[in-house]
Scaffold this motif. Structure first.
Motif, PDB file in Angstrom:
ATOM      1  N   GLY A 161       0.779  -1.231   0.000  1.00  0.00           N
ATOM      2  CA  GLY A 161       0.000   0.000   0.000  1.00  0.00           C
ATOM      3  C   GLY A 161       0.807   1.274   0.000  1.00  0.00           C
ATOM      4  N   ALA A 162       2.133   1.163   0.054  1.00  0.00           N
ATOM      5  CA  ALA A 162       2.998   2.352   0.065  1.00  0.00           C
ATOM      6  C   ALA A 162       3.708   2.495  -1.275  1.00  0.00           C
ATOM      7  N   VAL A 163       3.884   3.736  -1.719  1.00  0.00           N
ATOM      8  CA  VAL A 163       4.580   4.005  -2.975  1.00  0.00           C
ATOM      9  C   VAL A 163       6.083   3.931  -2.767  1.00  0.00           C
ATOM     10  N   GLU A 164       6.733   3.039  -3.493  1.00  0.00           N
ATOM     11  CA  GLU A 164       8.192   2.926  -3.421  1.00  0.00           C
ATOM     12  C   GLU A 164       8.858   3.810  -4.477  1.00  0.00           C
ATOM     13  N   THR A 165       8.217   3.915  -5.647  1.00  0.00           N
ATOM     14  CA  THR A 165       8.738   4.738  -6.729  1.00  0.00           C
ATOM     15  C   THR A 165       7.562   5.375  -7.451  1.00  0.00           C
ATOM     16  N   MET A 166       7.711   6.645  -7.815  1.00  0.00           N
ATOM     17  CA  MET A 166       6.697   7.327  -8.618  1.00  0.00           C
ATOM     18  C   MET A 166       7.370   7.894  -9.860  1.00  0.00           C
ATOM     19  N   ILE A 167       6.783   7.615 -11.025  1.00  0.00           N
ATOM     20  CA  ILE A 167       7.344   8.072 -12.295  1.00  0.00           C
ATOM     21  C   ILE A 167       6.396   9.085 -12.906  1.00  0.00           C
ATOM     22  N   LEU A 168       6.922  10.284 -13.164  1.00  0.00           N
ATOM     23  CA  LEU A 168       6.120  11.381 -13.682  1.00  0.00           C
ATOM     24  C   LEU A 168       6.482  11.689 -15.125  1.00  0.00           C
ATOM     25  N   PRO A 169       5.507  11.921 -15.989  1.00  0.00           N
ATOM     26  CA  PRO A 169       5.806  12.342 -17.356  1.00  0.00           C
ATOM     27  C   PRO A 169       6.204  13.813 -17.357  1.00  0.00           C
ATOM     28  N   VAL A 170       7.233  14.168 -18.120  1.00  0.00           N
ATOM     29  CA  VAL A 170       7.688  15.561 -18.206  1.00  0.00           C
ATOM     30  C   VAL A 170       7.979  15.892 -19.661  1.00  0.00           C
ATOM     31  N   HIS A 171       7.792  17.151 -20.015  1.00  0.00           N
ATOM     32  CA  HIS A 171       8.214  17.585 -21.338  1.00  0.00           C
ATOM     33  C   HIS A 171       8.418  19.091 -21.342  1.00  0.00           C
ATOM     34  N   GLY A 172       9.225  19.552 -22.277  1.00  0.00           N
ATOM     35  CA  GLY A 172       9.512  20.967 -22.388  1.00  0.00           C
ATOM     36  C   GLY A 172      10.477  21.211 -23.532  1.00  0.00           C
ATOM     37  N   TYR A 173      10.618  22.458 -23.925  1.00  0.00           N
ATOM     38  CA  TYR A 173      11.421  22.805 -25.096  1.00  0.00           C
ATOM     39  C   TYR A 173      12.892  22.948 -24.754  1.00  0.00           C
ATOM     40  N   GLY A 174      13.733  22.388 -25.618  1.00  0.00           N
ATOM     41  CA  GLY A 174      15.172  22.521 -25.475  1.00  0.00           C
ATOM     42  C   GLY A 174      15.679  23.624 -26.384  1.00  0.00           C
ATOM     43  N   LEU A 175      16.563  23.255 -27.339  1.00  0.00           N
ATOM     44  CA  LEU A 175      17.048  24.224 -28.323  1.00  0.00           C
ATOM     45  C   LEU A 175      16.259  24.116 -29.620  1.00  0.00           C
ATOM     46  N   TRP A 176      16.125  22.887 -30.115  1.00  0.00           N
ATOM     47  CA  TRP A 176      15.478  22.660 -31.411  1.00  0.00           C
ATOM     48  C   TRP A 176      14.138  21.948 -31.302  1.00  0.00           C
ATOM     49  N   SER A 177      13.836  21.396 -30.159  1.00  0.00           N
ATOM     50  CA  SER A 177      12.678  20.512 -30.100  1.00  0.00           C
ATOM     51  C   SER A 177      12.096  20.441 -28.691  1.00  0.00           C
ATOM     52  N   THR A 178      10.917  19.827 -28.618  1.00  0.00           N
ATOM     53  CA  THR A 178      10.329  19.501 -27.321  1.00  0.00           C
ATOM     54  C   THR A 178      10.856  18.141 -26.885  1.00  0.00           C
ATOM     55  N   LEU A 179      11.376  18.090 -25.688  1.00  0.00           N
ATOM     56  CA  LEU A 179      11.877  16.835 -25.129  1.00  0.00           C
ATOM     57  C   LEU A 179      10.767  16.191 -24.303  1.00  0.00           C
ATOM     58  N   TYR A 180      10.492  14.919 -24.564  1.00  0.00           N
ATOM     59  CA  TYR A 180       9.482  14.172 -23.821  1.00  0.00           C
ATOM     60  C   TYR A 180      10.190  13.067 -23.043  1.00  0.00           C
ATOM     61  N   GLY A 181       9.870  12.960 -21.759  1.00  0.00           N
ATOM     62  CA  GLY A 181      10.530  11.930 -20.973  1.00  0.00           C
ATOM     63  C   GLY A 181       9.807  11.615 -19.683  1.00  0.00           C
ATOM     64  N   PHE A 182      10.533  10.948 -18.790  1.00  0.00           N
ATOM     65  CA  PHE A 182       9.976  10.536 -17.496  1.00  0.00           C
ATOM     66  C   PHE A 182      10.990  10.831 -16.402  1.00  0.00           C
ATOM     67  N   LEU A 183      10.479  11.336 -15.282  1.00  0.00           N
ATOM     68  CA  LEU A 183      11.286  11.594 -14.094  1.00  0.00           C
ATOM     69  C   LEU A 183      10.785  10.677 -12.992  1.00  0.00           C
ATOM     70  N   ALA A 184      11.675   9.843 -12.466  1.00  0.00           N
ATOM     71  CA  ALA A 184      11.298   8.888 -11.419  1.00  0.00           C
ATOM     72  C   ALA A 184      11.804   9.369 -10.065  1.00  0.00           C
ATOM     73  N   LEU A 185      10.934   9.239  -9.055  1.00  0.00           N
ATOM     74  CA  LEU A 185      11.263   9.672  -7.694  1.00  0.00           C
ATOM     75  C   LEU A 185      11.136   8.511  -6.728  1.00  0.00           C
ATOM     76  N   GLU A 186      11.933   8.559  -5.666  1.00  0.00           N
ATOM     77  CA  GLU A 186      11.788   7.579  -4.592  1.00  0.00           C
ATOM     78  C   GLU A 186      10.483   7.828  -3.839  1.00  0.00           C
ATOM     79  N   GLY A 187      10.139   6.912  -2.959  1.00  0.00           N
ATOM     80  CA  GLY A 187       8.896   7.014  -2.205  1.00  0.00           C
ATOM     81  C   GLY A 187       8.794   8.263  -1.345  1.00  0.00           C
TER      82      GLY A 187
END
Length: 265
Positions: A140-166
Protein backbone atom coordinates in the motif's frame (compact mmCIF):
# COMPACT_ATOMS: atom_id res chain seq x y z
CA UNK A 1 -0.79 3.44 -88.21
CA UNK A 2 -0.32 3.65 -84.45
CA UNK A 3 -1.93 0.91 -82.38
CA UNK A 4 -4.93 1.91 -80.22
CA UNK A 5 -3.05 0.40 -77.27
CA UNK A 6 -0.44 3.16 -77.60
CA UNK A 7 -2.93 6.02 -77.43
CA UNK A 8 -2.50 8.74 -74.82
CA UNK A 9 -5.96 8.02 -73.40
CA UNK A 10 -5.17 4.34 -72.75
CA UNK A 11 -1.78 5.18 -71.26
CA UNK A 12 -3.37 7.65 -68.85
CA UNK A 13 -6.13 5.16 -68.00
CA UNK A 14 -3.61 2.44 -67.14
CA UNK A 15 -1.51 4.87 -65.08
CA UNK A 16 -4.54 6.09 -63.12
CA UNK A 17 -5.78 2.54 -62.58
CA UNK A 18 -2.36 1.47 -61.32
CA UNK A 19 -2.27 4.44 -58.90
CA UNK A 20 -5.71 3.56 -57.56
CA UNK A 21 -4.76 -0.08 -57.02
CA UNK A 22 -1.52 0.90 -55.26
CA UNK A 23 -3.40 3.43 -53.09
CA UNK A 24 -5.91 0.78 -52.02
CA UNK A 25 -3.10 -1.65 -51.16
CA UNK A 26 -1.17 0.97 -49.15
CA UNK A 27 -4.31 2.17 -47.33
CA UNK A 28 -5.29 -1.40 -46.51
CA UNK A 29 -1.82 -2.15 -45.17
CA UNK A 30 -1.87 1.03 -43.05
CA UNK A 31 -5.25 0.13 -41.55
CA UNK A 32 -4.29 -3.48 -40.86
CA UNK A 33 -0.94 -2.54 -39.32
CA UNK A 34 -2.28 0.31 -37.15
CA UNK A 35 -3.09 -1.89 -34.12
CA UNK A 36 0.45 -3.30 -34.25
CA UNK A 37 1.93 0.21 -34.51
CA UNK A 38 -0.11 1.38 -31.51
CA UNK A 39 0.95 -1.67 -29.51
CA UNK A 40 4.63 -1.14 -30.38
CA UNK A 41 4.39 2.54 -29.46
CA UNK A 42 2.93 1.64 -26.06
CA UNK A 43 5.57 -1.04 -25.57
CA UNK A 44 8.34 1.49 -26.22
CA UNK A 45 6.70 3.93 -23.79
CA UNK A 46 6.51 1.25 -21.10
CA UNK A 47 10.16 0.40 -21.69
CA UNK A 48 11.15 4.03 -21.12
CA UNK A 49 9.08 4.20 -17.94
CA UNK A 50 10.89 1.13 -16.60
CA UNK A 51 14.26 2.56 -17.65
CA UNK A 52 13.66 5.89 -15.89
CA UNK A 53 12.78 4.00 -12.71
CA UNK A 54 15.91 1.85 -12.95
CA UNK A 55 13.76 -1.27 -13.32
CA UNK A 56 14.47 -2.26 -16.90
CA UNK A 57 16.12 -5.66 -17.33
CA UNK A 58 17.35 -6.11 -20.90
CA UNK A 59 16.38 -9.36 -22.56
CA UNK A 60 13.29 -9.91 -20.44
CA UNK A 61 9.69 -9.33 -21.50
CA UNK A 62 8.62 -5.69 -21.22
CA UNK A 63 5.03 -6.81 -20.67
CA UNK A 64 6.04 -8.98 -17.71
CA UNK A 65 8.29 -6.31 -16.22
CA UNK A 66 5.59 -3.65 -16.54
CA UNK A 67 3.21 -5.68 -14.38
CA UNK A 68 4.96 -4.20 -11.33
CA UNK A 69 3.85 -0.74 -12.48
CA UNK A 70 0.48 0.77 -11.56
CA UNK A 71 -0.89 3.43 -13.90
CA UNK A 72 -2.98 6.21 -12.34
CA UNK A 73 -4.59 9.32 -13.81
CA UNK A 74 -4.07 12.57 -11.91
CA UNK A 75 -6.32 15.60 -12.25
CA UNK A 76 -3.85 18.49 -12.39
CA UNK A 77 -6.59 20.99 -11.59
CA UNK A 78 -7.70 19.37 -8.33
CA UNK A 79 -4.34 17.68 -7.50
CA UNK A 80 -6.09 14.37 -6.85
CA UNK A 81 -6.46 11.06 -8.61
CA UNK A 82 -9.19 11.18 -11.25
CA UNK A 83 -12.65 10.16 -10.07
CA UNK A 84 -14.70 7.42 -11.71
CA UNK A 85 -16.80 10.10 -13.40
CA UNK A 86 -13.66 11.78 -14.78
CA UNK A 87 -12.29 8.46 -16.01
CA UNK A 88 -15.61 7.83 -17.76
CA UNK A 89 -15.33 11.26 -19.39
CA UNK A 90 -11.82 10.44 -20.57
CA UNK A 91 -12.96 7.13 -22.05
CA UNK A 92 -15.95 8.76 -23.75
CA UNK A 93 -13.55 11.16 -25.49
CA UNK A 94 -11.62 8.23 -26.95
CA UNK A 95 -8.70 8.07 -24.51
CA UNK A 96 -7.62 4.89 -22.76
CA UNK A 97 -6.86 5.60 -19.08
CA UNK A 98 -4.58 2.53 -18.98
CA UNK A 99 -2.55 3.77 -21.95
CA UNK A 100 -3.23 7.48 -21.68
CA UNK A 101 -1.93 9.54 -24.61
CA UNK A 102 -0.91 12.68 -22.77
CA UNK A 103 0.81 14.21 -25.79
CA UNK A 104 -2.48 14.04 -27.68
CA UNK A 105 -4.57 15.35 -24.78
CA UNK A 106 -2.22 18.33 -24.30
CA UNK A 107 -3.30 19.57 -27.75
CA UNK A 108 -6.98 18.82 -27.18
CA UNK A 109 -8.91 21.97 -26.08
CA UNK A 110 -11.36 19.72 -24.19
CA UNK A 111 -8.58 18.38 -21.98
CA UNK A 112 -6.02 21.19 -21.84
CA UNK A 113 -5.73 24.92 -21.22
CA UNK A 114 -3.50 27.59 -22.66
CA UNK A 115 -0.71 28.56 -20.30
CA UNK A 116 0.00 32.15 -19.41
CA UNK A 117 3.43 33.07 -20.77
CA UNK A 118 4.63 34.12 -17.31
CA UNK A 119 4.04 30.58 -16.03
CA UNK A 120 5.24 28.69 -19.10
CA UNK A 121 8.91 28.31 -18.24
CA UNK A 122 9.04 24.99 -20.13
CA UNK A 123 7.59 26.58 -23.31
CA UNK A 124 4.87 23.95 -23.71
CA UNK A 125 2.08 26.48 -24.48
CA UNK A 126 -0.75 24.26 -23.23
CA UNK A 127 -1.12 22.24 -20.03
CA UNK A 128 -3.20 19.08 -20.01
CA UNK A 129 -5.91 18.71 -17.36
CA UNK A 130 -5.08 15.05 -16.74
CA UNK A 131 -1.75 13.25 -16.55
CA UNK A 132 -0.83 9.59 -16.28
CA UNK A 133 1.62 8.81 -13.49
CA UNK A 134 3.17 5.43 -12.75
CA UNK A 135 3.91 3.92 -9.37
CA UNK A 136 5.63 0.90 -7.89
CA UNK A 137 3.82 0.03 -4.68
CA UNK A 138 4.43 -2.39 -1.84
CA UNK A 139 2.02 -3.04 1.03
CA UNK A 140 0.00 0.00 0.00
CA UNK A 141 3.00 2.35 0.06
CA UNK A 142 4.58 4.01 -2.97
CA UNK A 143 8.19 2.93 -3.42
CA UNK A 144 8.74 4.74 -6.73
CA UNK A 145 6.70 7.33 -8.62
CA UNK A 146 7.34 8.07 -12.30
CA UNK A 147 6.12 11.38 -13.68
CA UNK A 148 5.81 12.34 -17.36
CA UNK A 149 7.69 15.56 -18.21
CA UNK A 150 8.21 17.58 -21.34
CA UNK A 151 9.51 20.97 -22.39
CA UNK A 152 11.42 22.81 -25.10
CA UNK A 153 15.17 22.52 -25.48
CA UNK A 154 17.05 24.22 -28.32
CA UNK A 155 15.48 22.66 -31.41
CA UNK A 156 12.68 20.51 -30.10
CA UNK A 157 10.33 19.50 -27.32
CA UNK A 158 11.88 16.83 -25.13
CA UNK A 159 9.48 14.17 -23.82
CA UNK A 160 10.53 11.93 -20.97
CA UNK A 161 9.98 10.54 -17.50
CA UNK A 162 11.29 11.59 -14.09
CA UNK A 163 11.30 8.89 -11.42
CA UNK A 164 11.26 9.67 -7.69
CA UNK A 165 11.79 7.58 -4.59
CA UNK A 166 8.90 7.01 -2.21
CA UNK A 167 9.87 10.13 -0.24
CA UNK A 168 8.96 12.11 -3.40
CA UNK A 169 12.07 14.18 -2.88
CA UNK A 170 14.90 12.01 -4.23
CA UNK A 171 15.50 11.37 -7.93
CA UNK A 172 15.70 7.76 -9.10
CA UNK A 173 16.27 8.61 -12.73
CA UNK A 174 15.50 10.87 -15.69
CA UNK A 175 15.24 9.80 -19.32
CA UNK A 176 13.90 11.20 -22.59
CA UNK A 177 12.25 9.05 -25.24
CA UNK A 178 11.61 11.71 -27.88
CA UNK A 179 13.54 14.82 -28.93
CA UNK A 180 15.45 16.32 -31.87
CA UNK A 181 18.39 17.95 -30.11
CA UNK A 182 21.76 18.07 -31.87
CA UNK A 183 23.66 14.75 -31.70
CA UNK A 184 26.84 15.13 -29.66
CA UNK A 185 25.64 18.38 -28.10
CA UNK A 186 22.08 18.67 -26.77
CA UNK A 187 21.62 15.04 -27.76
CA UNK A 188 23.89 14.18 -24.83
CA UNK A 189 20.75 14.13 -22.68
CA UNK A 190 20.73 10.47 -23.77
CA UNK A 191 24.27 9.85 -22.54
CA UNK A 192 24.14 7.24 -19.73
CA UNK A 193 26.92 9.05 -17.85
CA UNK A 194 24.99 12.31 -17.82
CA UNK A 195 21.72 10.62 -16.87
CA UNK A 196 23.49 8.82 -14.02
CA UNK A 197 24.25 12.20 -12.40
CA UNK A 198 20.55 12.67 -11.66
CA UNK A 199 20.32 9.57 -9.49
CA UNK A 200 20.14 10.51 -5.81
CA UNK A 201 19.75 14.26 -6.38
CA UNK A 202 17.39 16.07 -4.02
CA UNK A 203 14.54 18.17 -5.38
CA UNK A 204 14.30 20.68 -2.54
CA UNK A 205 16.69 22.74 -0.45
CA UNK A 206 16.51 23.13 3.35
CA UNK A 207 13.84 25.82 2.96
CA UNK A 208 11.63 23.50 0.94
CA UNK A 209 12.16 25.37 -2.32
CA UNK A 210 12.83 23.58 -5.60
CA UNK A 211 16.58 23.58 -6.08
CA UNK A 212 17.40 20.86 -8.60
CA UNK A 213 18.95 22.23 -11.80
CA UNK A 214 21.39 21.77 -14.65
CA UNK A 215 24.16 24.33 -14.22
CA UNK A 216 26.55 25.79 -16.76
CA UNK A 217 29.83 23.92 -16.52
CA UNK A 218 30.87 21.30 -13.99
CA UNK A 219 28.75 20.71 -10.91
CA UNK A 220 30.25 20.27 -7.46
CA UNK A 221 30.37 16.53 -6.82
CA UNK A 222 29.03 17.16 -3.31
CA UNK A 223 26.07 19.26 -4.44
CA UNK A 224 22.76 17.53 -3.65
CA UNK A 225 20.93 19.53 -6.33
CA UNK A 226 23.24 20.42 -9.26
CA UNK A 227 23.86 18.42 -12.45
CA UNK A 228 26.65 19.08 -14.96
CA UNK A 229 25.82 21.33 -17.89
CA UNK A 230 25.91 19.92 -21.42
CA UNK A 231 29.09 21.02 -23.17
CA UNK A 232 28.21 23.22 -26.14
CA UNK A 233 24.49 22.91 -25.42
CA UNK A 234 23.71 25.54 -22.80
CA UNK A 235 20.19 26.13 -24.12
CA UNK A 236 19.30 22.43 -24.05
CA UNK A 237 20.58 22.17 -20.48
CA UNK A 238 18.58 25.22 -19.51
CA UNK A 239 15.54 23.68 -21.17
CA UNK A 240 15.93 20.50 -19.11
CA UNK A 241 16.20 22.58 -15.91
CA UNK A 242 13.11 24.55 -16.88
CA UNK A 243 10.99 21.52 -17.73
CA UNK A 244 11.92 19.68 -14.54
CA UNK A 245 11.17 22.74 -12.44
CA UNK A 246 7.91 23.40 -14.27
CA UNK A 247 6.54 19.89 -13.79
CA UNK A 248 7.60 19.80 -10.14
CA UNK A 249 6.32 23.32 -9.54
CA UNK A 250 3.06 24.92 -8.48
CA UNK A 251 1.51 24.87 -11.95
CA UNK A 252 1.88 21.13 -12.52
CA UNK A 253 2.67 18.23 -10.14
CA UNK A 254 3.94 20.34 -7.23
CA UNK A 255 0.66 20.56 -5.25
CA UNK A 256 -0.11 16.91 -5.93
CA UNK A 257 3.31 15.84 -4.62
CA UNK A 258 2.90 18.02 -1.53
CA UNK A 259 -0.45 16.43 -0.77
CA UNK A 260 0.94 12.95 -1.44
CA UNK A 261 3.83 13.51 1.00
CA UNK A 262 1.35 14.72 3.61
CA UNK A 263 -0.79 11.64 3.07
CA UNK A 264 -3.64 13.56 1.49
CA UNK A 265 -3.79 11.76 -1.86
Amino acid sequence: MASNNDSIQKTLFVAILLCLVCSIIVAGAAVSLKPMQIANKQLDKNKNILAAAGLLVEGESIEEQFKQITTRIVNLETNTYATEAELAEIKAAGYDPKAFDQRKSSKDPQFSDKLDASKDIASIKRLENFAAIYTVEKNGAVETMILPVHGYGLWSTLYGFLALEGDLETVVGLGFYSHAETPGLGGEVDNPSWKAQWVGKKLYDESGDLAIRVIKGKADANSPHDVDGLSGATLTGRGVSNLVNFWLGDNAFGPFLSDAKAGGV
